[in-house]
Design a protein around this motif. Structure first.
Motif, mmCIF file in Angstrom:
data_model
loop_
_atom_site.group_PDB
_atom_site.id
_atom_site.type_symbol
_atom_site.label_atom_id
_atom_site.label_comp_id
_atom_site.label_asym_id
_atom_site.label_seq_id
_atom_site.Cartn_x
_atom_site.Cartn_y
_atom_site.Cartn_z
ATOM 1 N N LYS A 141 9.836 0.268 4.796
ATOM 2 C CA LYS A 141 9.910 -0.624 5.956
ATOM 3 C C LYS A 141 8.996 -0.124 7.064
ATOM 4 C CE LYS A 141 14.760 -1.631 4.945
ATOM 5 N NZ LYS A 141 16.081 -1.967 5.444
ATOM 6 N N ALA A 142 8.161 -1.023 7.570
ATOM 7 C CA ALA A 142 7.407 -0.694 8.789
ATOM 8 C C ALA A 142 8.433 -0.606 9.908
ATOM 9 C CB ALA A 142 6.394 -1.796 9.076
ATOM 10 N N GLY A 147 7.456 -9.553 12.267
ATOM 11 C CA GLY A 147 7.772 -10.956 11.986
ATOM 12 C C GLY A 147 8.565 -11.126 10.694
ATOM 13 N N GLY A 148 9.418 -10.160 10.384
ATOM 14 C CA GLY A 148 10.251 -10.239 9.189
ATOM 15 C C GLY A 148 9.504 -9.928 7.898
ATOM 16 N N LYS A 149 8.221 -9.462 8.030
ATOM 17 C CA LYS A 149 7.429 -9.256 6.808
ATOM 18 C C LYS A 149 7.243 -7.783 6.461
ATOM 19 C CE LYS A 149 4.711 -13.449 7.407
ATOM 20 N NZ LYS A 149 3.543 -13.874 8.153
ATOM 21 N N GLY A 150 7.708 -6.904 7.305
ATOM 22 C CA GLY A 150 7.384 -5.485 7.131
ATOM 23 C C GLY A 150 8.302 -4.720 6.201
ATOM 24 N N VAL A 151 8.956 -5.404 5.262
ATOM 25 C CA VAL A 151 9.832 -4.716 4.298
ATOM 26 C C VAL A 151 9.319 -5.019 2.895
ATOM 27 C CG1 VAL A 151 12.177 -4.580 3.356
ATOM 28 C CG2 VAL A 151 11.834 -4.899 5.822
ATOM 29 N N VAL A 152 9.041 -3.957 2.130
ATOM 30 C CA VAL A 152 8.551 -4.162 0.762
ATOM 31 C C VAL A 152 9.452 -3.417 -0.215
ATOM 32 C CG1 VAL A 152 6.610 -3.915 -0.832
ATOM 33 C CG2 VAL A 152 6.172 -4.404 1.574
ATOM 34 N N ILE A 153 9.906 -4.128 -1.219
ATOM 35 C CA ILE A 153 10.687 -3.497 -2.287
ATOM 36 C C ILE A 153 9.701 -3.073 -3.358
ATOM 37 C CG2 ILE A 153 12.513 -3.886 -4.008
ATOM 38 C CD1 ILE A 153 13.783 -5.681 -1.795
ATOM 39 N N CYS A 154 9.588 -1.764 -3.548
ATOM 40 C CA CYS A 154 8.544 -1.228 -4.435
ATOM 41 C C CYS A 154 9.148 -0.867 -5.785
ATOM 42 C CB CYS A 154 7.920 0.004 -3.793
ATOM 43 S SG CYS A 154 7.263 -0.304 -2.149
ATOM 44 N N ASP A 155 8.629 -1.518 -6.829
ATOM 45 C CA ASP A 155 9.158 -1.303 -8.184
ATOM 46 C C ASP A 155 8.614 -0.046 -8.838
ATOM 47 O OD1 ASP A 155 10.801 -3.504 -8.367
ATOM 48 O OD2 ASP A 155 9.100 -4.835 -8.728
ATOM 49 N N SER A 156 7.515 0.449 -8.315
ATOM 50 C CA SER A 156 6.899 1.616 -8.956
ATOM 51 C C SER A 156 6.284 2.512 -7.883
ATOM 52 C CB SER A 156 5.779 1.152 -9.887
ATOM 53 O OG SER A 156 4.759 0.568 -9.097
ATOM 54 N N LYS A 157 5.963 3.725 -8.316
ATOM 55 C CA LYS A 157 5.337 4.668 -7.394
ATOM 56 C C LYS A 157 3.985 4.135 -6.907
ATOM 57 C CE LYS A 157 4.449 9.609 -7.354
ATOM 58 N NZ LYS A 157 4.616 10.795 -8.195
ATOM 59 N N GLU A 158 3.268 3.472 -7.798
ATOM 60 C CA GLU A 158 1.941 2.945 -7.426
ATOM 61 C C GLU A 158 2.072 1.901 -6.316
ATOM 62 O OE1 GLU A 158 2.973 3.225 -10.741
ATOM 63 O OE2 GLU A 158 1.902 5.145 -10.741
ATOM 64 N N THR A 159 3.058 1.005 -6.456
ATOM 65 C CA THR A 159 3.259 -0.010 -5.398
ATOM 66 C C THR A 159 3.654 0.674 -4.104
ATOM 67 O OG1 THR A 159 4.323 -1.268 -7.160
ATOM 68 C CG2 THR A 159 4.374 -2.247 -4.974
ATOM 69 N N ALA A 160 4.485 1.693 -4.199
ATOM 70 C CA ALA A 160 4.938 2.393 -2.992
ATOM 71 C C ALA A 160 3.753 3.078 -2.305
ATOM 72 C CB ALA A 160 6.019 3.411 -3.358
ATOM 73 N N GLN A 161 2.892 3.706 -3.114
ATOM 74 C CA GLN A 161 1.712 4.372 -2.525
ATOM 75 C C GLN A 161 0.815 3.344 -1.828
ATOM 76 O OE1 GLN A 161 0.485 6.119 -6.230
ATOM 77 N NE2 GLN A 161 1.256 8.165 -5.686
ATOM 78 N N ALA A 162 0.613 2.210 -2.498
ATOM 79 C CA ALA A 162 -0.243 1.163 -1.921
ATOM 80 C C ALA A 162 0.382 0.603 -0.644
ATOM 81 C CB ALA A 162 -0.459 0.051 -2.938
ATOM 82 N N LEU A 164 2.468 2.188 1.435
ATOM 83 C CA LEU A 164 2.316 3.177 2.515
ATOM 84 C C LEU A 164 0.895 3.131 3.076
ATOM 85 C CD1 LEU A 164 4.250 6.296 1.131
ATOM 86 C CD2 LEU A 164 4.922 4.801 3.029
ATOM 87 N N HIS A 165 -0.091 2.993 2.183
ATOM 88 C CA HIS A 165 -1.481 2.943 2.631
ATOM 89 C C HIS A 165 -1.700 1.730 3.533
ATOM 90 C CE1 HIS A 165 -5.883 2.935 2.546
ATOM 91 N NE2 HIS A 165 -5.775 4.221 2.262
ATOM 92 N N SER A 166 -1.161 0.571 3.089
ATOM 93 C CA SER A 166 -1.407 -0.650 3.872
ATOM 94 C C SER A 166 -0.701 -0.590 5.233
ATOM 95 C CB SER A 166 -0.959 -1.885 3.083
ATOM 96 O OG SER A 166 0.441 -1.898 2.939
ATOM 97 N N ASP A 170 -4.141 1.288 6.746
ATOM 98 C CA ASP A 170 -4.829 0.018 7.037
ATOM 99 C C ASP A 170 -4.205 -0.691 8.235
ATOM 100 O OD1 ASP A 170 -6.194 0.635 4.739
ATOM 101 O OD2 ASP A 170 -5.010 -0.716 3.455
ATOM 102 N N ARG A 171 -2.989 -0.305 8.559
ATOM 103 C CA ARG A 171 -2.258 -0.894 9.707
ATOM 104 C C ARG A 171 -2.217 -2.416 9.653
ATOM 105 N NH1 ARG A 171 -2.498 3.018 13.940
ATOM 106 N NH2 ARG A 171 -1.816 4.915 12.921
ATOM 107 N N ILE A 172 -1.773 -2.955 8.518
ATOM 108 C CA ILE A 172 -1.735 -4.420 8.413
ATOM 109 C C ILE A 172 -0.764 -5.038 9.421
ATOM 110 C CG2 ILE A 172 -2.555 -4.601 6.008
ATOM 111 C CD1 ILE A 172 0.376 -5.037 5.186
ATOM 112 N N TYR A 173 0.188 -4.262 9.900
ATOM 113 C CA TYR A 173 1.069 -4.764 10.972
ATOM 114 C C TYR A 173 0.824 -4.006 12.276
ATOM 115 C CZ TYR A 173 3.235 -7.053 7.036
ATOM 116 O OH TYR A 173 3.421 -7.819 5.915
#
Ligand code: AMP
Ligand code: GLY
Length: 412
Positions: A141-142, A147-162, A164-166, A170-173
């Motif tokens: 969670k950011a 705007g309700g978009k900063g929560v990601v459910i990560c199914d794998s370590k790769e998604t989690a790493q990506a 965290l990077h974003s 990258d500061r997408i939010y």
């Protein structure tokens, strides 16, 4: 009484609708409102706390009710109170419970509010290290408002790493992702409970079910909410006792200990698991679209309970023994890119439900879409089925190009 409502969504339409149904006469003003509120009062074109306050002073507004979180976090309540204006909403220090997920998580951990195991990170490398040895899915969670978009459910370590990077690199939010909360994944069903605060005590309403995912069967992206049902059919009196003991009471004790008391709303986003009820998040406002199905069942006059809370009095909430259903009709593409300015037709054919607009505005006599969630159809009945049939019947004649809605709201 001259009442100003800040916000322009379906929630604010529902607040206004309830105030109009109460017995005391009200004169309503909206900053900035929508197509429903335009018919119930006066929509204003105001931007920023300063302009809203100047209007309230000049027009002798007797009560202001805040819908969305941003003005609360930005201190609208303190600003109004300093000017001697009556306002219902959380002060900015308490609104941090919504505005900062790391602050909220620390508050829950300090005061023994039952919540998922989690850790807060400022450092990208430390956050990456934490992923080693964790089980997946894992929730990232950011910390700030996104705007309700900063929560990601990560199914794998790769998604989690990506993720965290974003968020962190990258500061997408933007600054909202400088800090992140990494949280264990909970399995269960969700429920929303909104409570009134009189500054000293919390008075919870019945639990409501929100439909967060865009697609039928809870598939697809998270949205602001595609519909709601009150009371939640899944949340039993035993769950309620569990909530009171492990979440409501420790929250109240924490608010009092940290001198965060306020007169306003607090929303508990809950996950009910086989090990009991956990708190996912606080919002310091009424939920949207929970409010649309909750308020039609409230027996109390809304103005009375708000005024009593502002005077520090205890309130006794009572709800009708009925069911309420809210169906949200959205613009094509929502929650992604949408087009606005599309004409809405057929409102005169809606016979069984109440129309509460959200992202819709009048342009002269033409009714046009102006947002992702366009209109809420709300109905009550003795059964979920009865209320459900009404809203779905009324969704058929209500039209705008590319409109869509979930087919399974209140289908149990
Ligand atoms: P939040 O803004 O923290 O409520 O998160 C938004 C949504 O993400 C929630 O409504 C849940 O659907 C999901 N979510 C958040 N935290 C968790 C968790 N620990 N386990 C499972 N799902 C979660
Ligand atoms: N429906 C959830 C919220 O208002 O945040």
């Amino acid at each position: 009484m001259r009442v100003l409502i800040v916000g322009n969504g379906g929630r604010e339409s529902a607040i206004a609708d309830k105030l109009m149904a109460d017995s005391r006469p009200v004169e309503l003003y909206f900053a900035n409102g929508n197509a429903t509120t335009e018919k119930l009062g006066k929509n204003l074109n105001l931007s920023g706390i300063k302009e809203i306050k100047e209007f309230a002073l000049k027009e002798e507004i007797e009560l202001t009710i805040i819908g969305p979180e941003a003005p609360l976090v930005d201190g609208i309540v303190e600003s109004f109170q300093e000017a001697g204006l009556k306002i219902f909403g959380a002060k900015s220090r308490a609104a941090k419970l919504e505005g900062s997920k790391s602050f909220a998580k620390k508050f829950m951990q300090t005061h023994g509010v039952k919540t998922a195991t989690a850790k807060v990170f400022d450092s990208y490398n430390e956050a990456l290290d934490y992923l080693n040895g964790k089980n997946f899915p894992l929730v990232i969670k950011a910390s700030g408002l996104a705007g309700g978009k900063g929560v990601v459910i990560c199914d794998s370590k790769e998604t989690a790493q990506a993720t965290l990077h974003s968020f962190m690199i990258d500061r997408i939010y933007g600054d909202s992702g400088i800090q992140v909360v990494i949280e264990d994944y909970l399995i269960g069903f969700e429920a929303s409970i909104i409570a009134f605060s009189n500054g000293k005590k919390l008075f919870p309403c019945i639990a409501v079910k929100d439909y967060k995912k865009v697609g039928n069967g809870d598939k697809g992206l998270n949205t602001g909410g595609m519909g709601s049902v009150a009371p939640s059919p899944e949340f039993t009196p035993e769950h309620f006792q569990d909530f009171e003991k492990n979440i409501l009471t420790p929250t109240l004790n924490g608010l009092n200990e940290e001198h965060l008391g306020f007169t306003g709303f607090i929303f508990f986003g809950l996950m009910v698991t086989k090990d009991g009820t956990y708190l996912l998040e606080y919002n310091m406002r009424l939920g949207d679209p929970e409010t649309q199905s909750l308020l039609p069942l409230l027996n109390n006059e809304l103005l009375d309970v708000i005024e009593d809370c502002l005077e520090g009095k205890d309130i006794k909430l009572s709800f009708k023994d009925e069911k309420a259903v809210c169906l949200v009709m959205c613009s094509g593409g929502y929650p992604g890119t949408i087009q606005t300015g599309i004409e809405i037709t057929g409102i005169e054919k809606v016979k069984h439900s109440k129309i509460l607009f959200a992202g819709a505005q009048y342009s002269g006599d033409r009714l046009l879409t102006s947002g992702g969630r366009v209109v809420n159809l709300v109905a009550t009945g003795n059964t979920y089925e009865e209320a459900r049939e009404k809203v779905y019947k009324d969704a058929i004649p209500l039209n705008f190009d590319y409109a869509f809605y979930r087919e399974d709201i209140a289908q149990f």
